[in-house]
Design a protein around this motif. Structure first.
Motif, PDB file in Angstrom:
ATOM      1  N   LYS A 289      48.783  39.303  30.659  1.00 13.26           N
ATOM      2  CA  LYS A 289      47.770  39.953  30.316  1.00 13.26           C
ATOM      3  C   LYS A 289      47.028  40.719  31.569  1.00 13.26           C
ATOM      4  N   ILE A 290      46.881  40.010  32.411  1.00 12.54           N
ATOM      5  CA  ILE A 290      46.213  40.418  33.548  1.00 12.54           C
ATOM      6  C   ILE A 290      47.038  41.700  34.237  1.00 12.54           C
TER       7      ILE A 290
ATOM      8  N   PRO B 196      42.427  47.171  34.837  1.00  7.72           N
ATOM      9  CA  PRO B 196      40.989  47.382  35.104  1.00  7.72           C
ATOM     10  C   PRO B 196      40.433  45.971  34.682  1.00  7.72           C
ATOM     11  N   GLN B 197      40.598  45.139  33.787  1.00  3.40           N
ATOM     12  CA  GLN B 197      39.955  43.796  33.559  1.00  3.40           C
ATOM     13  C   GLN B 197      40.206  42.867  34.711  1.00  3.40           C
ATOM     14  N   ASN B 198      41.222  43.099  35.637  1.00  2.00           N
ATOM     15  CA  ASN B 198      41.622  42.282  36.757  1.00  2.00           C
ATOM     16  C   ASN B 198      40.301  42.488  37.827  1.00  2.00           C
ATOM     17  N   LEU B 199      40.042  43.827  37.904  1.00  2.00           N
ATOM     18  CA  LEU B 199      38.677  44.152  39.062  1.00  2.00           C
ATOM     19  C   LEU B 199      37.555  43.292  38.400  1.00  2.00           C
ATOM     20  N   ILE B 200      37.129  43.465  37.054  1.00  2.00           N
ATOM     21  CA  ILE B 200      36.143  42.716  36.422  1.00  2.00           C
ATOM     22  C   ILE B 200      35.995  41.253  36.916  1.00  2.00           C
TER      23      ILE B 200
ATOM     24  N   ILE C 116      34.559  36.437  39.943  1.00  2.00           N
ATOM     25  CA  ILE C 116      34.942  35.299  40.735  1.00  2.00           C
ATOM     26  C   ILE C 116      34.151  35.495  42.129  1.00  2.00           C
ATOM     27  N   ALA C 117      33.976  36.509  42.851  1.00  2.00           N
ATOM     28  CA  ALA C 117      33.173  36.946  43.782  1.00  2.00           C
ATOM     29  C   ALA C 117      31.927  36.448  43.768  1.00  2.00           C
ATOM     30  N   ILE C 118      31.222  36.670  42.701  1.00  2.00           N
ATOM     31  CA  ILE C 118      29.652  36.366  42.470  1.00  2.00           C
ATOM     32  C   ILE C 118      29.595  34.951  42.363  1.00  2.00           C
ATOM     33  N   VAL C 119      30.525  34.261  41.574  1.00  2.00           N
ATOM     34  CA  VAL C 119      30.393  32.810  41.438  1.00  2.00           C
ATOM     35  C   VAL C 119      30.739  32.117  42.752  1.00  2.00           C
ATOM     36  N   THR C 120      31.695  32.598  43.482  1.00  2.00           N
ATOM     37  CA  THR C 120      32.038  32.096  44.926  1.00  2.00           C
ATOM     38  C   THR C 120      30.723  32.199  45.690  1.00  2.00           C
TER      39      THR C 120
END
Length: 1070
Positions: free
Chosen positions: A777-778, A783-787, A792-796
């Motif tokens: 699916k990815i 476009p969903q990969n970017l979201i 993930i970056a924010i959580v990290t």
């Protein structure tokens, strides 16, 4: 009858009317219009192309003196200059109605043509006289008018006729009255607007100007001479009352006898005196004449001797108005006798001119003139004899029955070309003694006869003309001379019928040969015809001929044309360099350089195409051709001739490359970066594991790809669709088959001559979770990969921040428990100090620093800096002048530990000993731990942990705080390297400039005593520190601090207004 009806019907349908305008005074030959085109003959009913080509045009009713029409083209032109004022005098509208007939076989059409001759302002207003004189009595009343002759302008139209008058100079005495008339002219009156005074001014001159409306306007001027007359109040008075004169009998005719004079005291017309003989006379005075203006009396008859004189009454009359005044006087004339007279010769030339006229072909004896001789003497003195002297072509013959009368006749052959005019002298002599004679001469002009033929200046006229020159272009001017004169010498020129279709002479008088149409060299390049010169002889005209040789010169009027609009060439890619691709061909029907064609690429393609176009049209390849980069080349080829200016045309060249199998398939997925997928061991059989994607830049069968698995599928767990590249799960996965499968895939094209194959490793990770769907699916929804990546970056980031805070809290707790020392020397010195010093010291650190920094004020070194770490922030507490405690505080981890102050004045020996014991125990513990681990392993683990450090940066000085630990002073205490500053100096370290060293002091209190942790930074960005760990039972170990560690938390001291270079503090956990 039917044919006539049809013809009449066609004539009715094909009638047309045209209107043209032409200005007068246009030099011939001038173009008026194309009757065929303007009447749109080609679109008329029943007019076919064949009818149109054979159509001949002519005027109905004969030839025209002013206009002519071209027989073939129907071009109407003027052959003579038109003077509108002569052609249409006094008419406001001037037009000429023409009727043109067009004939082609049995087809006939008529065209009514009206040519309006437009007036130009070529005539100025004119007065009947250039000047007039009028007399105005000084007694005239104001507003008296005096008529003047108005001006006329033979031009017509508002702008060309007279629009106004003016009088100059404007003296204020005279004015103009203009009285318009119905025909457009005007009557003029000169009006007196101020009284005249003859005594002040007796003469005036004014100018009356008539102006038309042209631009610029034309004008005519009348000069008016005005004389101011006096009132007639005096009569003329003779200077003598009696005039007495004597004349000879042989006084010549018109000789002056006497002049009488009278004066009038008036002026102007009143003083003008005229003379006349009185009406009543006593003698016959017919032999006398009086000049009325001058008063001269002349002899007009032959006086006869008489003893009685002539008595003449003369009268002088003035010109006064209304009554003329006069006076009289007497003239007495006496006659004296002379007795002899010379012959008087009178010649009558028998013509209206003052010379005789005779033709050059006159016969001998033809009469030329009549001679009459008169002698006033009587008897033999009155008999005369006459003859002609000096001219043998003429002689005198006496008239029969007439005394003293003769005729002049031709006496020889006359030739006007030899002698145009003869001078004939008649000599007469009387019979008196001595004999008297007289001579009289007259001229005889010889009239021409047409006896000479015209002679051309050249018998052959070679001439050249460029093609495409417009109609009525001058070709050449022929000239012939005729020795005759008058009409006999007037030569007119005509073209023989063989040349009339192509050439014509618009004006037969000037001999200028012009073209009837444009010429096309590509059709006919040479013409020759005959010109005839005809003189004006009547009744028989004489002629001569000359030959005209015409060469039509080439113009670059034909554009090169290609054999095809598009040249298409198909070649295989990768052909050898300089291979001939093909030829482009074009033709040009011009002559010479105009027809030489060279080929070039257009500017947009030149230098950008991998081809060379030679001037002869050959196309060659000049570099490698790769269909995969460019499959088709399109460029424009220009065929250009060498004319001036050159003409060119263009064609498109299309070069198509056919494919050869020169490329191997290229894997898109999997590839060297992305070559694995996850597969749940719960996946169903025949489910798609992944789709292999490969491309081949080739074309056709060379680009058709077949996929295979050649390695890694020994268990036959997977299968691949050869065409689509889909990898399927071939059977159910067992638990023992959960592992990574490295499949070696091949992609093979279907090249006919040689197949090309590419290989790619593909890993399939079989896991307990079903990740295949997620991965797929990815892959399908980028476009969903970017979201997802952003989330993930924010959580990290949040997790990293939490980890950093946790590490800082742990660090704070660890600092409370351990006090680091740098060297074993510090432990030994502490032991010796305990044994040597039994007394209480005022400061716990005086023994370690007094000898090192004797020049410093220890009070200043008492300043301290405190830091606190609370929650997510690390705060900095500025120093103060009073003793304080430096601490790390972490509210969430520990309660605030009790603050322990240490100073040199208040501490006791027991406190010092206790602190030294604790420090020694800590160093022993650190040494033991280090000895159990390999140093390299320990450092690797530390790097793997990525333990953060805290970097505290701030300015080197703080405003108003010269005693702080940032003002280049060293505090006695722990530097954070496991030992005090004394340990550093005593250890013999030479890599640090002690004067440039700046130390920061951090103090932390725990249950076992007071320890300090510090960070020491050196100037010029040189950092060196030592740390030690140990317990009370282990030895001391040292190692360098990692200066390039990352994951540090920076806490910056805010600079004051006097801040300078910033320093950095690092607190690092190893």
């Amino acid at each position: 009858m039917l044919r006539i009806c049809v013809s009449f019907f066609i004539l009715h349908l094909c009638s047309s009317a045209l209107v043209y305008n032409v200005s007068e005074e246009t030099n011939p030959v001038y173009f008026i219009g194309n009757v065929e085109q303007d009447a749109n003959v080609a679109s008329m009913p029943n007019v076919t192309q064949d009818v149109l080509q054979r159509m001949e045009y002519s005027f109905m009713g004969g030839t025209q003196e002013i206009f002519e029409i071209d027989l073939r083209s129907g071009i109407l032109s003027g052959k003579t200059k038109i003077d509108r004022e002569v052609l249409c005098p006094h008419l406001r509208i001037c037009k000429q109605d023409l009727r043109v007939a067009g004939k082609s076989g049995n087809f006939l059409l008529t065209i009514d043509v009206t040519v309006y001759i437009n007036d130009i302002n070529d005539n100025a207003p004119t007065f009947p006289q250039t000047s007039i004189s009028i007399d105005i009595s000084e007694g005239s009343f104001i507003n008296s008018t005096f008529p003047l002759l108005g001006a006329t302008d033979i031009d017509m139209g508002a702008n060309n006729s007279i629009t106004h008058y003016k009088i100059t100079p404007d003296s204020g005495i005279f004015a103009l009255d203009i009285i318009p008339k119905l025909d457009g002219t005007s009557d003029l009156n000169l009006r007196l607007i101020r009284a005249l005074d003859r005594e002040l001014m007796d003469k005036y001159t004014v100018y009356v100007s008539a102006l038309d409306g042209g631009n610029p306007p034309k004008s005519g001027t009348l000069m008016v001479n005005i004389s101011v007359t006096d009132i007639n109040d005096k009569a003329p008075i003779f200077t003598q009352q009696i005039y007495n004169v004597t004349i000879k009998e042989d006084l010549a005719m018109n000789s002056l006898v006497v002049q009488v004079t009278a004066n009038d005291g008036d002026t102007g017309r009143n003083a003008e005196v005229s003379y006349k003989f009185a009406t009543i006379q006593t003698d016959n005075i017919d032999i006398f004449n009086m000049n009325s203006a001058s008063g001269e009396i002349t002899l007009v008859g032959s006086p006869e001797y008489s003893s009685t004189p002539y008595r003449i009454i003369v009268e002088a009359i003035d010109n006064g108005e209304p009554i003329r005044k006069s006076s009289q006087a007497q003239v007495i004339v006496n006659i004296n006798d002379t007795n002899n007279n010379a012959p008087d010769i009178s010649i009558n030339v028998l013509s209206e001119f003052d010379y005789a006229i005779i033709t050059e072909n006159a016969n001998i004896g033809d009469i030329v003139a009549h001679v009459e001789v008169d002698d006033a003497d009587n008897g033999i003195n009155g008999h005369v004899s006459c003859h002609i002297i000096g001219n043998p072509y003429f002689k005198l013959q006496p008239m029969q029955f007439a005394l003293n009368e003769f005729k002049v006749v031709v006496n020889g052959t006359l030739d006007r070309e030899d002698i145009i005019e003869h001078n004939v002298t008649v000599f007469c002599e009387d019979g008196g003694t001595p004999a008297l004679n007289s001579t009289e001469s007259f001229r005889v002009q010889i009239l021409d006869q047409n006896d000479n033929i015209p002679l051309f200046v050249n018998k052959i006229y070679p001439c050249e003309i460029y093609e495409n020159e417009p109609n009525v272009t001058v070709l050449v001017k022929v000239s012939a001379t005729d020795n005759d004169v008058g009409p006999n010498a007037k030569v007119r020129y005509y073209i023989n019928p063989g040349g009339q279709a192509d050439f014509r002479i618009l004006n037969p008088v000037d001999g200028i040969i012009t073209t009837r149409h444009t010429f096309d060299r590509e059709k006919i390049s040479h013409y020759n015809f005959t010109v005839i010169a005809v003189d004006g002889g009547n009744p028989v005209a004489l002629t001569a001929t000359a030959t005209i040789l015409v060469t039509v010169l080439d113009r670059n009027d034909v554009t090169p044309y290609f054999d095809s609009d598009v040249f298409e060439f198909i070649i295989p890619e990768e052909v050898a360099n300089l291979t001939t691709i093909g030829f482009v061909k074009a033709k040009d029907e011009d002559y010479g350089a105009n027809g030489n064609v060279t080929f070039v690429m257009d500017a947009d393609s030149f230098g950008k195409m991998p081809f060379l176009l030679k001037p002869n049209g050959e196309i060659k390849s000049i570099r490698r051709l790769d269909r995969e980069q460019i499959e088709e080349y399109n460029f424009t080829v220009i065929a250009r001739d060498n004319g001036v200016p050159p003409k060119s045309s263009s064609a498109m060249v299309v070069i198509k490359l056919t494919d050869i199998n020169d490329n191997s398939p290229d894997f898109i997925f999997p590839n060297s970066v992305n070559y694995s997928v996850n597969l749940s061991f719960m996946a169903e059989v025949d489910s798609v594991v992944a789709t292999v994607i490969a491309v081949d830049p080739d074309k056709g069968v060379n680009a058709e790809i077949r996929f295979h698995i050649i390695e890694g599928n020994s268990e036959n767990l997977f299968k691949i669709d050869t065409y689509s590249g889909e990898i399927f799960l071939a059977r159910k996965i067992h638990l023992y088959e959960i592992k990574i499968y490295d499949l070696l895939l091949t992609a093979t094209d279907q090249g006919k001559t040689q197949e090309k194959t590419s290989r790619q490793l593909f890993s399939i990770h079989i896991k307990f979770v079903n990740t295949t769907a997620v991965a797929q699916k990815i892959s399908e929804n980028e476009p969903q990969n970017l979201i997802i990546a952003i989330v993930i970056a924010i959580v990290t980031f949040v997790l990293s921040l939490a980890i950093i805070i946790t590490i800082c809290v742990i660090r704070r707790a660890d600092v409370k428990k351990h006090n680091y020392r740098a060297k074993n020397v510090e432990e030994m010195k502490i032991m010796e100090t305990m044994a040597r010093n039994s007394s209480t010291r005022s400061s716990s650190s005086r023994g370690s620093t007094d000898h090192i920094i004797p020049h410093r004020d220890f009070g200043r070194n008492r300043k301290e800096v405190s830091f606190s770490l609370e929650e997510d922030s690390l705060s900095f507490h500025p120093p103060s002048n009073s003793p304080s405690v430096s601490t790390f505080k972490s509210s969430p981890v520990d309660p605030q530990p009790p603050t322990v102050q240490h100073s040199r004045e208040d501490s006791s020996l027991s406190d010092k000993n206790a602190r030294n014991i604790n420090r020694m125990e800590s160093l022993r513990l650190q040494q033991r731990i280090l000895q159990r681990k390999d140093p390299h392993q320990w450092q690797s683990e530390e790097r793997a942990k990525n333990m953060p450090y805290i970097e505290i940066g701030g300015p080197s000085e703080l405003k108003g705080d010269n005693n702080s630990d940032l003002s280049e002073e060293s505090l006695t205490g722990d530097s954070g390297r496991g030992g005090s500053e004394e340990d550093v100096r005593n250890s013999g370290l030479t890599g640090v400039d002690q004067e440039s060293t700046r130390s920061r002091h951090l103090s932390v209190a725990n249950s076992s005593g007071i320890s300090s942790i510090g960070s020491h930074s050196f100037s010029q960005n040189m950092n060196f520190s030592t740390f030690g760990r140990g317990t009370s039972t282990e030895g001391l170990s040292t190692f360098p601090r990692n200066n390039g560690s990352k994951n540090c938390l920076n806490v910056s001291r805010h600079p004051s207004s006097s801040s300078v270079n910033q320093g950095y503090k690092k607190v690092q956990r190893l």
